[in-house]
Design a protein around this motif. Structure first.
Motif, PDB file in Angstrom:
ATOM      1  N   GLN A  69       0.807  -1.215   0.000  1.00 47.85           N
ATOM      2  CA  GLN A  69       0.000   0.000   0.000  1.00 47.85           C
ATOM      3  C   GLN A  69       0.847   1.277   0.000  1.00 47.85           C
ATOM      4  OE1 GLN A  69      -2.451  -0.005   3.545  1.00 47.85           O
ATOM      5  NE2 GLN A  69      -0.797  -0.874   4.764  1.00 47.85           N
ATOM      6  N   ASP A  70       2.140   1.164   0.236  1.00 47.13           N
ATOM      7  CA  ASP A  70       3.032   2.323   0.152  1.00 47.13           C
ATOM      8  C   ASP A  70       3.637   2.479  -1.237  1.00 47.13           C
ATOM      9  OD1 ASP A  70       2.651   2.853   2.864  1.00 47.13           O
ATOM     10  OD2 ASP A  70       4.203   1.400   3.415  1.00 47.13           O
ATOM     11  N   HIS A  71       3.167   1.665  -2.166  1.00 46.55           N
ATOM     12  CA  HIS A  71       3.633   1.790  -3.549  1.00 46.55           C
ATOM     13  C   HIS A  71       2.483   2.349  -4.385  1.00 46.55           C
ATOM     14  CE1 HIS A  71       6.674  -0.873  -1.907  1.00 46.55           C
ATOM     15  NE2 HIS A  71       7.425  -0.663  -2.976  1.00 46.55           N
ATOM     16  N   ASP A  72       2.788   3.277  -5.266  1.00 46.63           N
ATOM     17  CA  ASP A  72       1.763   3.996  -6.000  1.00 46.63           C
ATOM     18  C   ASP A  72       1.389   3.271  -7.286  1.00 46.63           C
ATOM     19  OD1 ASP A  72       0.097   5.738  -7.217  1.00 46.63           O
ATOM     20  OD2 ASP A  72       1.519   7.404  -7.313  1.00 46.63           O
ATOM     21  N   GLU A  73       0.173   2.734  -7.281  1.00 51.16           N
ATOM     22  CA  GLU A  73      -0.268   1.990  -8.464  1.00 51.16           C
ATOM     23  C   GLU A  73      -0.333   2.852  -9.716  1.00 51.16           C
ATOM     24  OE1 GLU A  73      -3.657  -0.797  -7.896  1.00 51.16           O
ATOM     25  OE2 GLU A  73      -3.306  -0.371  -5.770  1.00 51.16           O
ATOM     26  N   GLY A  74      -0.588   4.156  -9.522  1.00 52.56           N
ATOM     27  CA  GLY A  74      -0.759   5.035 -10.681  1.00 52.56           C
ATOM     28  C   GLY A  74       0.553   5.482 -11.287  1.00 52.56           C
ATOM     29  N   ASP A  75       1.652   5.231 -10.637  1.00 52.68           N
ATOM     30  CA  ASP A  75       2.911   5.806 -11.116  1.00 52.68           C
ATOM     31  C   ASP A  75       3.996   4.739 -11.214  1.00 52.68           C
ATOM     32  OD1 ASP A  75       4.799   7.617 -11.910  1.00 52.68           O
ATOM     33  OD2 ASP A  75       5.111   8.508  -9.944  1.00 52.68           O
ATOM     34  N   GLY A  76       3.709   3.704 -11.972  1.00 57.63           N
ATOM     35  CA  GLY A  76       4.694   2.643 -12.206  1.00 57.63           C
ATOM     36  C   GLY A  76       5.131   1.935 -10.944  1.00 57.63           C
ATOM     37  N   ASP A  77       4.266   1.887  -9.947  1.00 63.07           N
ATOM     38  CA  ASP A  77       4.535   1.133  -8.711  1.00 63.07           C
ATOM     39  C   ASP A  77       5.635   1.703  -7.819  1.00 63.07           C
ATOM     40  OD1 ASP A  77       2.757  -0.526  -9.960  1.00 63.07           O
ATOM     41  OD2 ASP A  77       4.004  -2.314  -9.895  1.00 63.07           O
ATOM     42  N   PHE A  85       7.816   6.240  -0.102  1.00 61.87           N
ATOM     43  CA  PHE A  85       8.735   6.785   0.910  1.00 61.87           C
ATOM     44  C   PHE A  85       9.823   7.605   0.219  1.00 61.87           C
ATOM     45  CE2 PHE A  85       6.708   3.632   3.498  1.00 61.87           C
ATOM     46  CZ  PHE A  85       6.798   4.109   4.801  1.00 61.87           C
ATOM     47  N   ASN A  86       9.992   8.851   0.676  1.00 60.19           N
ATOM     48  CA  ASN A  86      10.978   9.718   0.040  1.00 60.19           C
ATOM     49  C   ASN A  86      12.382   9.151   0.078  1.00 60.19           C
ATOM     50  OD1 ASN A  86       9.333  11.764  -0.872  1.00 60.19           O
ATOM     51  ND2 ASN A  86       9.367  12.864   1.096  1.00 60.19           N
ATOM     52  N   SER A  87      12.676   8.489   1.188  1.00 59.27           N
ATOM     53  CA  SER A  87      14.041   7.998   1.369  1.00 59.27           C
ATOM     54  C   SER A  87      14.306   6.722   0.567  1.00 59.27           C
ATOM     55  CB  SER A  87      14.276   7.716   2.847  1.00 59.27           C
ATOM     56  OG  SER A  87      13.317   6.746   3.272  1.00 59.27           O
ATOM     57  N   CYS A  88      13.262   6.152  -0.038  1.00 58.51           N
ATOM     58  CA  CYS A  88      13.409   4.831  -0.676  1.00 58.51           C
ATOM     59  C   CYS A  88      13.596   4.978  -2.183  1.00 58.51           C
ATOM     60  CB  CYS A  88      12.175   3.989  -0.385  1.00 58.51           C
ATOM     61  SG  CYS A  88      12.346   2.296  -0.965  1.00 58.51           S
ATOM     62  N   LYS A  89      14.541   4.247  -2.712  1.00 55.47           N
ATOM     63  CA  LYS A  89      14.830   4.359  -4.141  1.00 55.47           C
ATOM     64  C   LYS A  89      14.043   3.346  -4.977  1.00 55.47           C
ATOM     65  CE  LYS A  89      19.525   6.252  -3.855  1.00 55.47           C
ATOM     66  NZ  LYS A  89      19.826   6.140  -2.416  1.00 55.47           N
ATOM     67  N   CYS A  90      13.196   2.542  -4.322  1.00 50.07           N
ATOM     68  CA  CYS A  90      12.481   1.480  -5.027  1.00 50.07           C
ATOM     69  C   CYS A  90      11.558   2.051  -6.113  1.00 50.07           C
ATOM     70  CB  CYS A  90      11.673   0.667  -4.013  1.00 50.07           C
ATOM     71  SG  CYS A  90      10.560  -0.519  -4.760  1.00 50.07           S
ATOM     72  N   LYS A  91      11.728   1.564  -7.337  1.00 51.21           N
ATOM     73  CA  LYS A  91      10.952   2.098  -8.456  1.00 51.21           C
ATOM     74  C   LYS A  91       9.787   1.193  -8.846  1.00 51.21           C
ATOM     75  CE  LYS A  91      13.542   5.737  -9.908  1.00 51.21           C
ATOM     76  NZ  LYS A  91      13.711   6.260  -8.523  1.00 51.21           N
ATOM     77  N   ILE A  92       9.864  -0.056  -8.442  1.00 50.52           N
ATOM     78  CA  ILE A  92       8.783  -0.969  -8.823  1.00 50.52           C
ATOM     79  C   ILE A  92       8.575  -2.010  -7.726  1.00 50.52           C
ATOM     80  CG2 ILE A  92      10.363  -2.439 -10.192  1.00 50.52           C
ATOM     81  CD1 ILE A  92       7.914  -2.804 -12.133  1.00 50.52           C
ATOM     82  N   PHE A  93       7.287  -2.233  -7.401  1.00 47.98           N
ATOM     83  CA  PHE A  93       6.977  -3.218  -6.366  1.00 47.98           C
ATOM     84  C   PHE A  93       7.383  -4.612  -6.830  1.00 47.98           C
ATOM     85  CE2 PHE A  93       4.346  -6.451  -4.479  1.00 47.98           C
ATOM     86  CZ  PHE A  93       4.417  -6.154  -3.125  1.00 47.98           C
ATOM     87  N   SER A  94       8.092  -5.321  -5.981  1.00 51.69           N
ATOM     88  CA  SER A  94       8.347  -6.722  -6.326  1.00 51.69           C
ATOM     89  C   SER A  94       8.386  -7.569  -5.065  1.00 51.69           C
ATOM     90  CB  SER A  94       9.627  -6.877  -7.133  1.00 51.69           C
ATOM     91  OG  SER A  94      10.746  -6.773  -6.315  1.00 51.69           O
ATOM     92  N   SER A  95       7.791  -8.703  -5.191  1.00 50.38           N
ATOM     93  CA  SER A  95       7.680  -9.599  -4.063  1.00 50.38           C
ATOM     94  C   SER A  95       7.638 -11.006  -4.634  1.00 50.38           C
ATOM     95  CB  SER A  95       6.389  -9.279  -3.314  1.00 50.38           C
ATOM     96  OG  SER A  95       6.203 -10.192  -2.255  1.00 50.38           O
ATOM     97  N   PHE A  96       7.944 -12.004  -3.819  1.00 54.49           N
ATOM     98  CA  PHE A  96       7.847 -13.351  -4.363  1.00 54.49           C
ATOM     99  C   PHE A  96       7.299 -14.289  -3.310  1.00 54.49           C
ATOM    100  CE2 PHE A  96      12.159 -12.824  -2.788  1.00 54.49           C
ATOM    101  CZ  PHE A  96      12.295 -13.935  -1.978  1.00 54.49           C
ATOM    102  N   GLN A  97       6.811 -15.387  -3.805  1.00 53.43           N
ATOM    103  CA  GLN A  97       6.234 -16.384  -2.940  1.00 53.43           C
ATOM    104  C   GLN A  97       6.915 -17.715  -3.253  1.00 53.43           C
ATOM    105  OE1 GLN A  97       1.945 -16.452  -3.312  1.00 53.43           O
ATOM    106  NE2 GLN A  97       1.911 -18.555  -2.558  1.00 53.43           N
ATOM    107  N   VAL A  98       7.221 -18.474  -2.209  1.00 56.47           N
ATOM    108  CA  VAL A  98       7.842 -19.782  -2.411  1.00 56.47           C
ATOM    109  C   VAL A  98       6.930 -20.859  -1.839  1.00 56.47           C
ATOM    110  CG1 VAL A  98       9.770 -21.281  -1.764  1.00 56.47           C
ATOM    111  CG2 VAL A  98      10.203 -18.884  -2.329  1.00 56.47           C
ATOM    112  N   ASN A  99       6.536 -21.805  -2.645  1.00 55.13           N
ATOM    113  CA  ASN A  99       5.788 -22.958  -2.140  1.00 55.13           C
ATOM    114  C   ASN A  99       6.723 -24.144  -1.993  1.00 55.13           C
ATOM    115  OD1 ASN A  99       3.188 -21.801  -2.011  1.00 55.13           O
ATOM    116  ND2 ASN A  99       3.074 -21.931  -4.244  1.00 55.13           N
TER     117      ASN A  99
END
Ligand SMILES: [Zn+2]
Ligand SMILES: [Zn+2]
Length: 222
Positions: A158-166, A170-184
């Protein structure tokens, strides 16, 4: 070599051409072929699960993980399963192999991976044994996850902006795109009791690690 010796014993001498032909001939026998090296997996996860640490090669495709298990790992003889970690400066070589009851479809695994917190935790905490399981790895995008899911930048979805390329908000964060993974983690497992951490200078004394680096490193850099 054994064949040459036997023939010599009978008093037959061979020239080098004949020896080469002999090697070619015997080289086609299945028992003589080397075990292929397999590196088509994305990484290795280290997890506590069922009391022991688990070593989990990560496969992106569920079908591929099933056939790897059925065709190769299922036939491994547990006490002969070996894992070697050859440590380089920032990376390490993950090397895994075993004797098999079905040598024709046997595989040996290797992958060059960056050292990580989880790797260091496994190194410190495995206590000489681990379970081997396969894991199916799925990359998740912002639309696949719930609001509270953590991004690899440690901030929530929810802290990643869906409207602006994810981008992370956070101002201090350089993350440009949401990424997460799941391991089964798959249920089937094997027990590994032969685990060694090596430096490259020690590799010569370890047949599995030596074979791996010879085929996948030394023969390629020269
Ligand atoms: Zn992020
Ligand atoms: Zn962030």
């Amino acid at each position: 070599m054994v064949y040459t010796l036997k023939l010599r014993y009978k008093g037959i001498t061979l020239n080098s051409d004949q020896i080469n032909k002999l090697h070619l001939y015997f080289g086609t026998m299945p028992s003589q072929s080397p075990i292929p090296w397999f590196d088509d997996f994305v990484g290795v996860a280290y997890r506590y699960y069922d009391l022991r640490m688990n070593v989990v090669p990560l496969i992106t495709d569920r079908k591929q993980s099933a056939s790897l298990w059925h065709d190769s790992i299922h036939w491994w003889v547990d006490p002969s399963i070996k894992i070697r970690f050859v440590e380089m400066e920032n990376d390490y070589w993950f090397i895994m192999g075993s004797d098999s009851q079905k040598p024709d479809t046997n595989l040996a695994f290797f992958k060059i991976l960056p050292k990580s917190e989880h790797y260091e935790r496994f190194k410190a905490g495995h206590g000489g044994e681990a379970y081997l399981r396969l894991g199916v790895y799925a990359q998740k995008s912002l639309s696949d996850v719930k609001k509270g899911a953590l991004c690899t930048c440690d901030h929530e979805a929810q802290d990643h902006d869906e409207g602006d390329g994810d981008v992370c908000l956070f101002n201090s964060c350089k993350c440009k795109i949401f990424s997460s993974f799941q391991v089964n983690l798959l249920k089937r497992k094997k027990t590994i009791t032969d685990i060694k951490f090596l430096e490259e200078k020690d590799v010569k004394d370890d047949p599995l690690a030596w074979n791996c680096l010879t085929v996948n490193k030394y023969s390629k850099t020269e």
